[in-house]
Design a protein around this motif. Structure first.
Motif, PDB file in Angstrom:
ATOM      1  N   ASP A  68       0.904  -1.322   0.041  1.00  0.00           N
ATOM      2  CA  ASP A  68      -0.109   0.143  -0.233  1.00  0.00           C
ATOM      3  C   ASP A  68       0.887   1.251   0.068  1.00  0.00           C
ATOM      4  O   ASP A  68       0.467   2.118  -0.738  1.00  0.00           O
ATOM      5  CB  ASP A  68      -0.900  -0.110   1.297  1.00  0.00           C
ATOM      6  N   THR A  69       1.886   1.336   0.607  1.00  0.00           N
ATOM      7  CA  THR A  69       2.666   2.289   0.957  1.00  0.00           C
ATOM      8  C   THR A  69       4.398   1.977   1.028  1.00  0.00           C
ATOM      9  O   THR A  69       4.683   0.783   1.095  1.00  0.00           O
ATOM     10  CB  THR A  69       2.429   2.857   2.339  1.00  0.00           C
ATOM     11  N   PRO A  70       5.240   2.832   0.395  1.00  0.00           N
ATOM     12  CA  PRO A  70       6.744   2.420   0.382  1.00  0.00           C
ATOM     13  C   PRO A  70       7.445   2.679   1.502  1.00  0.00           C
ATOM     14  O   PRO A  70       8.618   2.424   1.675  1.00  0.00           O
ATOM     15  CB  PRO A  70       7.198   3.119  -0.778  1.00  0.00           C
ATOM     16  N   CYS A  71       6.815   3.021   2.444  1.00  0.00           N
ATOM     17  CA  CYS A  71       7.302   3.327   3.817  1.00  0.00           C
ATOM     18  C   CYS A  71       8.279   2.268   4.426  1.00  0.00           C
ATOM     19  O   CYS A  71       9.095   2.499   5.132  1.00  0.00           O
ATOM     20  CB  CYS A  71       6.474   3.942   4.825  1.00  0.00           C
ATOM     21  N   SER A  72       7.629   1.108   4.200  1.00  0.00           N
ATOM     22  CA  SER A  72       8.748  -0.097   4.864  1.00  0.00           C
ATOM     23  C   SER A  72       9.614  -0.612   3.640  1.00  0.00           C
ATOM     24  O   SER A  72      10.448  -1.616   4.064  1.00  0.00           O
ATOM     25  CB  SER A  72       7.637  -1.431   4.969  1.00  0.00           C
ATOM     26  N   TRP A  73       9.916   0.065   2.455  1.00  0.00           N
ATOM     27  CA  TRP A  73      10.850  -0.296   1.564  1.00  0.00           C
ATOM     28  C   TRP A  73      12.330  -0.066   2.018  1.00  0.00           C
ATOM     29  O   TRP A  73      12.479   0.979   2.836  1.00  0.00           O
ATOM     30  CB  TRP A  73      10.628   0.354   0.216  1.00  0.00           C
ATOM     31  N   PHE A  74      13.210  -0.802   1.505  1.00  0.00           N
ATOM     32  CA  PHE A  74      14.545  -0.512   1.897  1.00  0.00           C
ATOM     33  C   PHE A  74      15.046   0.948   1.542  1.00  0.00           C
ATOM     34  O   PHE A  74      14.862   1.359   0.405  1.00  0.00           O
ATOM     35  CB  PHE A  74      15.635  -1.581   1.255  1.00  0.00           C
ATOM     36  N   GLY A  75      15.577   1.526   2.596  1.00  0.00           N
ATOM     37  CA  GLY A  75      16.065   2.872   2.218  1.00  0.00           C
ATOM     38  C   GLY A  75      15.321   3.889   2.169  1.00  0.00           C
ATOM     39  O   GLY A  75      15.711   5.335   2.126  1.00  0.00           O
ATOM     40  N   VAL A  76      14.048   3.664   2.571  1.00  0.00           N
ATOM     41  CA  VAL A  76      12.801   4.480   2.445  1.00  0.00           C
ATOM     42  C   VAL A  76      12.292   4.921   3.784  1.00  0.00           C
ATOM     43  O   VAL A  76      12.201   4.017   4.542  1.00  0.00           O
ATOM     44  CB  VAL A  76      11.444   4.293   1.447  1.00  0.00           C
TER      45      VAL A  76
END
Length: 1000
Positions: free
Chosen positions: A55-63
């Protein structure tokens, strides 16, 4: 129109079985980031967590996201090995304030749309592959505080728009190709706390006095920026400055007294300039100063006492003209760990309390006029690592306290007046790898305690009064490379345990009183390069095993009591020096040693016979005359029969070959790349073995003289017919086909004075011919490593390096798309009649991917042993940096005259050997002895360029355009200096600069 029910069924089945095709749930910022992921090359899958099903990129590596709004505010992709152009879509992340792409392969130019990233506070694009000019629009970022573009390939001027930065605190442009003037307008960015412009080839500029307006500045680094003139007084206004680095420039004049007003300064680095005069008064005001380095200048006078009263940690004033005594107060600095004063004219004794109150690590006072004893407290804190005192007038004994200083790694006490016995513990210090006591008056025996010196690599005790036997415990020193103990009073036989020293490269024990037979097992000395046992009392036969030492090239056993035959195995050695004179050798001299170069190698052996007049008596000659006459008659008759047979066979073969050639001529097709004054038949008629000038695994090279008197070189590639099922031949033929296509695709389009000209190619079913311009002086490798090396003086070698660099620069920077050669080596650099250099052999050249997705992976390694960049060997990823490494090896070849891989180096290659030798033996042992010493300074500068090119990290290697510029500057500086004052030698790449004078 109604949809068919089967189509609807297919639609629902497809998308419900693969929801990722819809991606309806991913936020808009996530979609931007996912699009960026698709535009980048990600060989290590660092972005594998960037899943469009989230849903959101907030858990992506580096983000990182704002916890309240889930809006992306930080992106850190440092050290992820991603490649490709700068992703402009990042500027659509409206709240992005932190962006770091440090140490990747972001390439091409930085787009002007970077100005749309209006929320950025922190921008780090350092250690990438960005090119072009700095975008002027970057100064439009209203909130930017941190800008780091270090380690890229930006060129041109710093834009004047940079003066508009309102909030910028850090500006770092280190290691780029900026070549405009030093910009005075940067003095308008009053918010700056750190300004680092180091290691850029700016045009010769003065330090702008306007930099004195940067009242908030804490760090000013202008190292190696081509600065000239005097240091401006205005820098004294920078009251918050903690770090001032103006090293490696051409600054002159005196050190301004205004610098003594920098009340907050912690370190001042002014080394390697042309500063003169005395040190200014007022050092007592610099109460925070911990490091002061003004080495390698022309400073005079005495070292001021007020400087030595500061709480210094490091004081470097080497290679100046200081005189007088070292102030006693230097011993009271509680944090002092580094003291380097070598290369001055200092006198008197070292302070007796030096080291008692401070954790001394590195002391180098070499090449002065110091007297007195070694202070006994140097290792009081147990941290002393290096003690270098060569070339002084020190006397007395080594303090017993140093015998327990286990932290020591390097000890050089040579060329003094020390005497007495060496403390037993001093012989066995466990971490010392270099122990040099040469040219003193030490006496006594070498202690058995040496067994604990497990790290000892270089052991030099020559020209002393040591007595007794070499202890058997020396056989435990598994890392020993050099054992030099000449001109002592050592006696007894060599211990058998010395055969255990498998890494030994030099064993020099000449001018002692050693006796007995040589130990057995010396065949294990596989790395031995020099064996000198001259002027002792050794006896017995010379061991046959010596002939099996693969890299031995210096053998001197003269002035002993050896008897018996000269071992036949000595014929296997490639010796530069052989001396077996003044022994009791007898018998016949091995025939391959009866050469002119060894004429004086066997004198003083009255019972030894050979082909030299000095060895054979007339009676022995007369005795063998009869048998020689019979042998000669037999050989003459056999030779006559052989010659007649050869002539008959040649005539028959020539007739057959001419008939075959007439049939084949009609099968050739010609493809020309220039206007030709000859036909393919002129080429074909001259492809005889008599015209071969080179050969390799893929074919032969012929010299063909045309009807107009000009010469061309013809490379004949084997190929064509391959029987079905012969897999090896098919694969080999495919490689050769690829090489042929690469050669014509590359050279057929290139026009440059430093790239060999391809006239045309001829193709038939069985052969492929490539016709080049002829290079009368052959390849650099053949010339450099042959007996003709003397033709290459330094100006010629420098010209060759510059020509080859310009050719490579053209491939990397001026060809669209760029071309990587992939096999740069001295054998692929050809020389015309004036020793002008041309790059050749483009059989494995590759075009760089024009999409900008960084280095391309190859299926196999191309290149030659010793020239292959370390990262290429284990990643198979190729870019321009691979060529730059190979070119750096060529520079080292030109300077050292040595092969890139040589058995003498052991497990090292030329690059590692040069670095090791510089550290251990100094510059004189690296430079080819055939080069005139008057060019030493210029050679050192070019050597420094070669070391930069062979940096283990690709990002630290300069671009070829920068290499060309640096070489041109070296040439220009040399011309200027030759018409003005003599320049001093100040190579700054030493770990320990005192090694320059270590071999006296």
């Amino acid at each position: 129109m109604l949809l068919h029910p089967l189509f609807l069924l297919f639609f629902f089945f497809t998308f419900f079985s693969n929801p990722s095709l819809l991606s309806f749930s991913l936020s808009q910022e996530g979609l931007y980031l996912h699009t960026i992921k698709l535009s980048l090359d990600d060989p290590d899958s660092a972005l594998r967590s960037w899943n469009d099903r989230d849903d959101t990129p907030c858990s992506w590596f580096g983000v990182s996201c704002d916890p309240q709004t889930n809006s992306v505010h930080s992106l850190d992709l440092s050290n992820t090995n991603i490649a490709g152009p700068f992703p402009s879509l990042l500027c659509r992340l409206q709240n992005l304030s932190f962006l770091s792409l440090y140490n990747n392969s972001i390439n091409m130019s930085l787009p002007s749309v970077i100005s749309n990233c209006t929320s950025l506070h922190h921008l780090d694009l350092s250690q990438n592959l960005l090119t072009g000019e700095l975008p002027a629009s970057i100064s439009d970022l209203p909130n930017l505080r941190y800008l780091d573009l270090t380690g890229n390939n930006f060129s041109g001027d710093i834009p004047e728009s940079f003066a508009r930065f309102q909030k910028l605190e850090v500006l770092s442009l280190v290691y780029n190709l900026l070549d405009g003037p030093m910009p005075a307008f940067l003095g308008n960015i009053t918010s700056l706390k750190m300004l680092n412009l180091s290691y850029n080839p700016f045009e010769p500029s003065r330090i702008p006095p306007e930099f004195g307006n940067l009242m908030n500045l804490e760090v000013l680094w202008l190292t190696q920026c081509n600065l000239v003139g005097e240091i401006p007084e205005s820098l004294g206004r920078l009251k918050r400055l903690t770090d001032l680095d103006l090293a490696l420039n051409n600054l002159d004049g005196s050190i301004p007294e205004s610098l003594m007003e920098l009340s907050s300064v912690v370190q001042i680095e002014l080394y390697n300039n042309s500063l003169t005069g005395e040190l200014p008064s007022g050092f007592s005001k610099l109460t925070s100063l911990r490091l002061f380095d003004a080495s390698m200048n022309g400073l005079t006078g005495e070292i001021p006492d007020e400087l030595c009263q500061l709480p210094l940690e490091s004081l470097n004033l080497y290679e100046n003209k200081f005189e007088g005594k070292l102030p006693e107060s230097i011993a009271n600095s509680p944090g002092l760990y580094e003291l380097r004063l070598f290369g001055n004219r200092l006198t008197g004794e070292l302070p007796s309390n030096l080291g008692k109150n401070s954790p001394m690590r590195w002391i180098d006072v070499s090449n002065n006029q110091f007297t007195g004893k070694i202070p006994g407290n140097l290792c009081e804190k147990g941290e002393l690592e290096e003690l270098l005192m060569i070339n002084n007038q020190f006397s007395g004994e080594i303090p017993a306290s140093l015998g327990s200083c286990e932290s020591l790694t390097r000890v050089r006490l040579g060329y003094n007046q020390f005497s007495g016995e060496v403390p037993a513990g001093f012989w066995g210090l466990p971490h010392v790898y270099l122990l040099e006591l040469v040219s003193n008056s030490f006496s006594g025996k070498i202690s058995d305690a040496i067994a604990t010196a497990k790290n000892l690599s270089i052991f030099i005790i020559s020209k002393n009064n040591f007595t007794g036997m070499l202890p058997a415990e020396m056989g435990r020193l598994e890392n020993l490379v050099k054992l030099l103990a000449t001109d002592n009073k050592l006696n007894g036989s060599l211990p058998e345990s010395l055969a255990n020293l498998r890494h030994l490269s030099s064993l020099d024990l000449r001018n002692n009183k050693l006796s007995g037979e040589l130990p057995s097992g010396i065949k294990s000395w596989k790395n031995l390069n020099e064996l000198n046992l001259a002027n002792n009392e050794f006896t017995g036969e010379i061991p046959e095993e010596i002939g099996n030492l693969p890299v031995l090239n210096y053998l001197d056993l003269s002035g002993n009591l050896f008897y018996g035959d000269v071992p036949l195995g000595l014929q296997n050695l490639k010796l530069n020096l052989l001396n077996l004179s003044n022994n009791h050798l007898s018998g016949e001299l091995p025939p391959f040693l009866a050469k002119e170069i060894y004429k004086n190698s066997f004198l003083g052996n009255p019972d030894l016979c050979g082909h030299f007049e000095s060895l054979c008596n007339s009676k022995a000659e007369a005795k063998s005359q009869g048998s020689l006459w019979l042998l000669r008659s037999i050989f003459v008759l056999a030779g006559f029969v052989f010659i007649v047979g050869v002539i008959w066979f040649y005539l028959k073969y020539r007739k057959f070959k001419m008939a075959k050639r007439e049939i084949e001529k009609s099968k050739w097709t010609l493809m020309s790349f220039h206007k030709l004054d000859f036909s393919e038949y002129e080429i074909l008629d001259c492809l005889d073995d008599d015209n071969i000038i080179g050969s390799g695994s893929s074919g032969k090279v012929y010299k063909v003289v045309l009807n107009n008197g000009e010469a061309v070189a013809v490379k004949k590639l084997f190929g064509g017919l391959r029987k079905e099922g012969e897999k090896g031949d098919i694969e080999k033929g495919q490689v050769q086909d690829n090489a042929f296509e690469a050669e014509i695709d590359t050279l057929g389009k290139i026009r440059h004075k430093n790239i060999v000209k391809l006239w045309c190619c001829c193709v038939t079913r069985d052969y492929k011919l490539l016709v080049y311009e002829y290079m009368p002086n052959g390849s650099l490798g053949d010339l450099l490593h042959s007996s003709k090396k003397g033709l290459l003086d330094w100006p010629t070698r420098f010209k060759i390096a510059l020509d080859a660099a310009e050719g490579l620069s053209y491939l990397h920077h001026d060809c669209v798309p760029p071309i990587v050669h992939r096999d740069v080596k001295s054998n692929n650099i050809l020389l015309d009649g004036d020793f002008g250099a041309r790059l050749a052999d483009f059989g494995v050249a590759k075009v760089i991917d024009s999409t900008g997705k960084g280095p391309k992976s190859m299926s196999v390694i191309a290149g030659s042993c010793g020239y292959i960049a370390p990262e290429y060997a284990y990643t198979l990823r190729v870019n321009e940096k691979s060529d730059i490494y190979s070119f750096g090896v060529v520079i080292l070849e030109l300077i050292t005259g040595r092969l890139p891989v040589d058995p003498e180096f052991g497990e090292k290659d030329l690059v590692k050997w040069v670095c090791y030798t510089l550290d251990q033996d100094g510059i004189d042992q690296v430079i080819d002895r055939k080069l005139d010493s008057c060019y030493k300074e210029e050679i050192c500068r070019v050597l420094n360029i070669g070391l930069l090119c062979t940096s283990p990290l690709p990002i630290n290697r300069p671009s070829m355009r920068k290499v060309v510029k640096m070489l041109q500057e070296v040439g220009a500086e040399n011309q200027l200096k030759s018409s003005s004052k003599d320049g001093k030698l100040t190579p700054y790449y030493y770990e320990d600069a005192s090694d320059q004078g270590s071999v006296a």
